[in-house]
Design a protein around this motif. Structure first.
Motif, PDB file in Angstrom:
ATOM      1  N   SER A 176      11.456   6.417  -0.599  1.00  0.00           N
ATOM      2  CA  SER A 176      11.310   5.284  -1.502  1.00  0.00           C
ATOM      3  C   SER A 176       9.930   4.666  -1.310  1.00  0.00           C
ATOM      4  CB  SER A 176      12.394   4.227  -1.243  1.00  0.00           C
ATOM      5  OG  SER A 176      12.160   3.062  -2.009  1.00  0.00           O
ATOM      6  N   PHE A 177       9.425   4.008  -2.351  1.00  0.00           N
ATOM      7  CA  PHE A 177       8.142   3.313  -2.258  1.00  0.00           C
ATOM      8  C   PHE A 177       8.323   1.837  -1.927  1.00  0.00           C
ATOM      9  CE2 PHE A 177       9.581   3.251  -6.648  1.00  0.00           C
ATOM     10  CZ  PHE A 177       9.518   1.920  -6.976  1.00  0.00           C
ATOM     11  N   GLN A 178       9.526   1.430  -1.557  1.00  0.00           N
ATOM     12  CA  GLN A 178       9.825   0.021  -1.334  1.00  0.00           C
ATOM     13  C   GLN A 178       9.594  -0.407   0.120  1.00  0.00           C
ATOM     14  OE1 GLN A 178      13.805  -0.645  -2.702  1.00  0.00           O
ATOM     15  NE2 GLN A 178      13.366  -0.099  -4.822  1.00  0.00           N
ATOM     16  N   LEU A 179       8.730   0.278   0.828  1.00  0.00           N
ATOM     17  CA  LEU A 179       8.408  -0.148   2.190  1.00  0.00           C
ATOM     18  C   LEU A 179       7.482  -1.361   2.109  1.00  0.00           C
ATOM     19  CD1 LEU A 179       7.783   3.277   3.941  1.00  0.00           C
ATOM     20  CD2 LEU A 179       9.662   1.697   4.373  1.00  0.00           C
ATOM     21  N   ASP A 180       7.968  -2.498   2.502  1.00  0.00           N
ATOM     22  CA  ASP A 180       7.198  -3.749   2.430  1.00  0.00           C
ATOM     23  C   ASP A 180       7.216  -4.392   3.804  1.00  0.00           C
ATOM     24  OD1 ASP A 180       5.920  -6.067   1.823  1.00  0.00           O
ATOM     25  OD2 ASP A 180       7.225  -6.636   0.141  1.00  0.00           O
ATOM     26  N   ARG A 181       6.057  -4.403   4.456  1.00  0.00           N
ATOM     27  CA  ARG A 181       5.993  -4.954   5.806  1.00  0.00           C
ATOM     28  C   ARG A 181       6.329  -6.441   5.837  1.00  0.00           C
ATOM     29  NH1 ARG A 181       3.742  -8.003   9.154  1.00  0.00           N
ATOM     30  NH2 ARG A 181       2.656  -8.977   7.407  1.00  0.00           N
ATOM     31  N   GLU A 182       5.988  -7.133   4.771  1.00  0.00           N
ATOM     32  CA  GLU A 182       6.268  -8.563   4.739  1.00  0.00           C
ATOM     33  C   GLU A 182       7.773  -8.846   4.658  1.00  0.00           C
ATOM     34  OE1 GLU A 182       2.383  -7.782   4.476  1.00  0.00           O
ATOM     35  OE2 GLU A 182       3.701  -7.211   2.802  1.00  0.00           O
ATOM     36  N   VAL A 183       8.580  -7.856   4.272  1.00  0.00           N
ATOM     37  CA  VAL A 183      10.043  -8.008   4.237  1.00  0.00           C
ATOM     38  C   VAL A 183      10.661  -7.491   5.531  1.00  0.00           C
ATOM     39  CG1 VAL A 183      12.163  -7.386   3.009  1.00  0.00           C
ATOM     40  CG2 VAL A 183      10.059  -7.840   1.726  1.00  0.00           C
ATOM     41  N   ILE A 184      10.394  -6.222   5.865  1.00  0.00           N
ATOM     42  CA  ILE A 184      10.872  -5.624   7.117  1.00  0.00           C
ATOM     43  C   ILE A 184       9.712  -4.830   7.703  1.00  0.00           C
ATOM     44  CG2 ILE A 184      12.507  -4.026   8.188  1.00  0.00           C
ATOM     45  CD1 ILE A 184      14.453  -4.593   5.916  1.00  0.00           C
ATOM     46  N   ASP A 185       9.352  -5.126   8.929  1.00  0.00           N
ATOM     47  CA  ASP A 185       8.186  -4.474   9.530  1.00  0.00           C
ATOM     48  C   ASP A 185       8.555  -3.382  10.523  1.00  0.00           C
ATOM     49  OD1 ASP A 185       9.244  -6.010  11.512  1.00  0.00           O
ATOM     50  OD2 ASP A 185       7.368  -6.980  12.099  1.00  0.00           O
ATOM     51  N   LYS A 191       0.129 -13.647   3.435  1.00  0.00           N
ATOM     52  CA  LYS A 191       1.340 -13.074   4.024  1.00  0.00           C
ATOM     53  C   LYS A 191       1.070 -11.818   4.842  1.00  0.00           C
ATOM     54  CE  LYS A 191       4.361 -14.774   0.339  1.00  0.00           C
ATOM     55  NZ  LYS A 191       5.337 -14.390  -0.718  1.00  0.00           N
ATOM     56  N   ASP A 192      -0.146 -11.332   4.817  1.00  0.00           N
ATOM     57  CA  ASP A 192      -0.447 -10.124   5.591  1.00  0.00           C
ATOM     58  C   ASP A 192      -0.424 -10.430   7.087  1.00  0.00           C
ATOM     59  OD1 ASP A 192      -0.762  -8.267   3.474  1.00  0.00           O
ATOM     60  OD2 ASP A 192      -2.696  -9.184   2.992  1.00  0.00           O
ATOM     61  N   LEU A 193      -0.571  -9.367   7.875  1.00  0.00           N
ATOM     62  CA  LEU A 193      -0.426  -9.484   9.334  1.00  0.00           C
ATOM     63  C   LEU A 193      -1.497 -10.406   9.900  1.00  0.00           C
ATOM     64  CD1 LEU A 193       1.187  -8.476  11.762  1.00  0.00           C
ATOM     65  CD2 LEU A 193      -0.470  -6.615  11.985  1.00  0.00           C
ATOM     66  N   ILE A 194      -1.059 -11.379  10.682  1.00  0.00           N
ATOM     67  CA  ILE A 194      -1.950 -12.398  11.228  1.00  0.00           C
ATOM     68  C   ILE A 194      -2.949 -11.767  12.197  1.00  0.00           C
ATOM     69  CG2 ILE A 194      -2.018 -14.519  12.630  1.00  0.00           C
ATOM     70  CD1 ILE A 194       0.671 -15.264  11.498  1.00  0.00           C
ATOM     71  N   ASN A 195      -4.152 -12.355  12.178  1.00  0.00           N
ATOM     72  CA  ASN A 195      -5.243 -11.946  13.076  1.00  0.00           C
ATOM     73  C   ASN A 195      -5.685 -10.507  12.842  1.00  0.00           C
ATOM     74  OD1 ASN A 195      -5.364 -14.477  14.372  1.00  0.00           O
ATOM     75  ND2 ASN A 195      -3.711 -13.883  15.778  1.00  0.00           N
ATOM     76  N   THR A 196      -5.573 -10.063  11.611  1.00  0.00           N
ATOM     77  CA  THR A 196      -6.126  -8.761  11.222  1.00  0.00           C
ATOM     78  C   THR A 196      -7.109  -8.988  10.086  1.00  0.00           C
ATOM     79  OG1 THR A 196      -4.396  -8.300   9.587  1.00  0.00           O
ATOM     80  CG2 THR A 196      -3.981  -7.605  11.868  1.00  0.00           C
ATOM     81  N   ALA A 197      -7.846  -7.940   9.757  1.00  0.00           N
ATOM     82  CA  ALA A 197      -8.814  -8.049   8.663  1.00  0.00           C
ATOM     83  C   ALA A 197      -8.120  -8.294   7.334  1.00  0.00           C
ATOM     84  CB  ALA A 197      -9.657  -6.779   8.592  1.00  0.00           C
TER      85      ALA A 197
END
Length: 859
Positions: free
Chosen positions: A307-316, A380-386
């Motif tokens: 599936s293309f529904q991999l969303d880190r902001e939902v489940i990492d 909403k992206d991963l904190i302390n990353t680019a």
């Protein structure tokens, strides 16, 4: 029409018998192979009992089916029991049905025989065939891994045809017999029956190679040693094992369907390329369970996305429980489980957005490097990353560069600062437009949303401040001629009040005046020349003389400016010749180059005119000549073959405005090749002489001194090297000797010895001239030089002044000692030379050249 024959009649019974025979023949013709498996009388469920060769019928069978439900056949021909079986009869058989892609069908008949019955049958058959078949040959033999027995388990019988004529004893050797693992196999001496004594692990021993021997009781060997290979048939007794208990994999969010996440791997110690090692992978459980996002290839263990529904902001993070099972995944295969952790890697799929769309702040004019506002964003992206860190930009309203916005690395806020002072009188309010993006580029999904980039408006109100005087521009200039008289006034520095744009009420003070040339009026800022100006002074750079001015108001607020006084040049300097000493090597040169410079500006400078100033000396024109080379240089030639020496030549140089100056140039006419060789010159008029020794002169002097010492050394040391015998000196030998004297006549410090040799006294003790010459000994103002033949000499002190001394010599070139004497005349014992030998010895050395050398030493 013939009547039908009833089945109950004898003819009907015959027909039935014929029909049954025909059916059996038909079945036998369809059977492509027949296998006999020897098994124990009791078989457990899921027990491997043997393997049949299915490829004898079809290379590839689509359907494999057993006629007996108690037995199951795998694709490689392995036969397994499905239930526990007890063989009550001697035989049990079943049929394997095969079909291929063309729907062709074939059968394989499998016959199970009890091992004890099979052994008896084999023995009887072997007795029948003993005379007809050669038995001493390699016999295929195998043992089931982990066999349950009963032990000892019969394997095979080895026999020799010579047993018909002899009594033959059988024996075996090799691994499993007399080598590890020992006593696993043995053979009956008389019958040749081969037995296994205990279960064998195939993973430890895949096969055994034994050597069989046949011998007679008297030791005769009618047969060659026979090699027996016993193969251990594999049993599925090893579980497949994953290479890791926990796998950690990573996949980026929003990846395409079918993207590879990673691969897991398992191993199985059972026999390769069999069903026991044919592994199948599968996913048992996914946490969180919904939706199903991953699949695993059953053969390779490769995990892919579904599936293309991999969303880190939902489940990492996802956790998979995976399984590997042998026997190609069939339910009775052995299985093992492991854990797979899949981390979802962040991509920049979320744009930063301002928490507010407008801000209002204020700042006091004329201040810089101050923080005036902080703006915040959400990402909403991963904190302390680019993907999370923000980059802020002022894209409108900062045309004058008064502001700068930077990112706080800890809070990700935008910090707005003033970097260039604002002026309330010019602008009371500034409106800024701020944009924000991430450090990392946007992903493909976020690029479509680029038009919705978040912006914010910042209104900056400028607050007024009661300012002091403003020095603007910072540098102001005035022009003054450098020959302006003392007391000349000129405009000075002007500062003004930025609010009233007036200079009234401002006072001026001079902070720095390097030469003290001017004074500054306190009220108007005008300047007055205090001393004479000089454009060529060191404090003047590029014709500008800088004076620092302090302007202040009545409240003490001040500013500092620079007044640049531009000094206009006047032709007040004549050109001069900076190099006032030149050398002309007469052997290689006929002239010297004269170069002139003028400190004034070029308009008052070249071209120069060069002339000899003959007012002081009328002979200059006869001795020297000037020839111009270019605008600033000329050649000075000497005439009439002047003698070597130092000459002073006055030269007048005139610029284009007629300003001139006389420079006296010292010209050295030297006997040299290059100017560096000129070390000795004097003035022919005064006779003054300057002497300087060059390198070659010093080396020549040292070489001459060394040559003189060499001659002296050869004279003294060579005079004593010829004597081989001890002779007496004749009285008239004095005529052949060289008398060394530092005076015209013998003085009080001279005495003539018996051999007429003299030596000058040095101190109060004698000195040895060389290693083979006697020493001069002073006694009461007299001294004597004697020739002593031999090696080492020792000088012992003489007691008492005024005594004469005796030189005692030891024969044979030994050790010589000069002893003190108490009285009498000087005697020379055993060391005198014959007149002829002395003459032949001294004539070659004391000739005319030697006398000339001594005369040189005297001078």
């Amino acid at each position: 029409m013939a009547a039908a024959i009833p089945w109950s009649s004898p003819s009907g019974a015959l027909c039935r018998q014929l029909l049954l025979t025909l059916m059996l023949l038909t079945l036998a013709c369809d059977a492509c192979e027949k296998f006999t498996l020897h098994v124990p009388s009791k078989l457990d469920a899921e027990k491997f009992i043997g393997r049949v060769n299915l490829k004898e019928c079809f290379n590839s069978a689509n359907l494999i089916h057993s006629s007996d439900p108690d037995f199951r056949i795998l694709e490689d021909g392995s036969v397994y029991t499905t239930n526990a079986i007890l063989l009550s009869s001697e035989k049990r058989s079943f049929t394997i049905f095969l079909s291929n892609a063309e729907n062709q069908e074939k059968k394989i008949v499998v016959v199970l025989e009890h091992q004890t019955k099979a052994l008896k049958k084999r023995h009887s058959k072997e007795k029948v065939l003993r005379r007809a078949k050669r038995r001493w040959a390699p016999i295929p033999c195998s043992v089931q891994e982990n066999s349950l027995g009963p032990f000892p388990l019969f394997l095979q019988q080895i026999q020799s045809d010579t047993a018909q004529n002899y009594t033959v004893y059988y024996s075996i050797r090799g691994p499993g017999v007399d080598r590890e693992p020992t006593n696993l196999f043995y053979v009956e001496r008389d019958t040749g029956n081969l037995y296994c004594t205990r279960p064998v692990d195939r993973e430890q021993y895949e096969s055994f190679e034994l050597i069989a021997f046949a011998t007679t009781p008297d030791g005769y060997t009618p047969e060659l040693p026979l090699t027996l290979v016993i193969k251990i048939e594999d049993e599925n007794d090893n579980y497949p094992i994953f290479t890791e208990t926990t796998y950690t994999l990573t996949v980026v969010e929003n990846c395409r369907v079918g993207s590879t996440v990673g691969q897991v791997c398992a191993t199985d110690k059972d026999e390769p390329d069999t069903m026991h090692t044919r592994l199948k992978y599968s996913i048992i459980e996914q946490i969180p369970a919904s939706p199903t996002l991953f699949s695993m290839h059953p053969s390779t263990g490769v995990i892919t996305t579904t599936s293309f529904q991999l969303d880190r902001e939902v489940i990492d993070r996802y956790q998979l429980k995976i399984k590997v099972q042998d026997m190609d995944g069939q339910y009775f295969g052995l299985q093992t489980t492991a854990t797979c952790i899949i981390n979802i890697e962040d991509v920049n799929d979320n744009l930063p957005t301002f928490t507010r769309t407008s801000y209002v702040t204020s700042v006091v004019e004329n201040i810089i490097d101050v923080e005036i506002l902080r703006v915040t964003v959400e990402d909403k992206d991963l904190i302390n990353t680019a993907n999370w860190r923000a980059n802020y930009t002022i894209f409108k309203g900062n045309e004058n560069g008064n502001f700068k916005i930077v990112t706080d690395p800890k809070t990700n806020e935008g910090v707005l600062c003033v970097v260039k002072a604002l002026n309330y009188e010019e602008r009371q309010q500034v409106v800024l437009q701020i944009d924000v993006v991430n450090e990392a580029p946007y992903s493909k999904e976020a690029t479509a949303l680029r038009s919705a980039t978040s912006t914010a408006t910042v209104t900056v109100n400028v607050e007024n401040q009661n300012e002091g005087p403003e020095c603007s521009p910072l540098v102001q200039t005035v022009r003054i001629k450098e020959d302006a008289p003392v007391g000349t006034q000129s405009d000075g520095y002007k500062a003004y009040d930025p609010e009233t744009r007036s200079s009234s009420g401002i006072r001026y003070k001079k902070l720095n005046d390097p030469k003290g040339w001017v004074s500054v009026d306190e009220n108007s800022g005008s300047i007055t020349i205090f001393t004479s100006l000089d454009r060529e002074a060191e404090a003047v750079r590029n014709s500008i003389y800088n004076v620092t001015i302090l302007a202040s108001d009545k409240d003490g607020r001040s500013c500092t400016g620079i007044l640049g006084i531009i000094l206009e040049d006047v032709n007040d300097n004549g050109p001069f010749i900076p190099k006032q000493t030149v050398i002309i090597c007469k052997t290689t040169m006929s002239s010297a180059k004269i170069v002139a410079v003028d400190p004034d500006e070029p308009i008052h400078g070249p071209p120069f005119d060069f002339k000899l100033d003959s007012a002081s000396d009328s002979n200059l024109q006869r001795m020297w000549e000037l020839r111009k080379i270019n605008d600033t240089a000329a050649h000075l030639f000497y005439q009439n073959d002047l003698p070597f020496g130092l000459y002073k030549v006055p030269i007048r140089v005139t610029d284009r405005q007629g300003q001139s100056k006389v420079t006296s140039v010292d010209v050295v006419l030297c006997d040299c090749v290059t100017e560096s060789d000129c070390t000795d010159y004097r003035s022919p008029q005064t006779g003054n002489r300057q002497v300087k020794l060059g390198t070659w002169a010093i080396l020549a002097i040292l070489l001459g001194i060394a040559l003189l010492f060499s001659i002296l050394f050869a004279l003294v040391c060579g005079a004593s090297g010829r004597g081989k015998q001890q002779k007496t000196f004749p009285d008239d030998l004095a005529q052949q000797n060289l008398i060394v004297s530092n005076t015209e006549a013998p003085g009080d410090d001279k005495v003539y010895a018996a051999n007429e040799f003299t030596s000058h006294t040095v101190g109060s003790s004698a000195q040895a001239v060389c290693g083979t010459m006697g020493s001069g000994v002073k006694t009461g103002g007299q001294e004597t030089i004697e020739m002593v033949k031999g090696g080492q000499q020792t000088l012992e002190s003489c007691q008492g002044a005024g005594h004469q001394h005796t030189l005692e010599s030891c024969k044979g070139g030994g050790h010589h000692t000069l002893d003190s004497c108490r009285g009498g005349q000087v005697d020379v014992e055993n060391c005198r030379y014959a007149y002829s030998e002395w003459q032949s010895f001294t004539q070659p050395r004391l000739g005319e050249e030697s006398i000339r050398g001594h005369t040189l030493i005297k001078n």
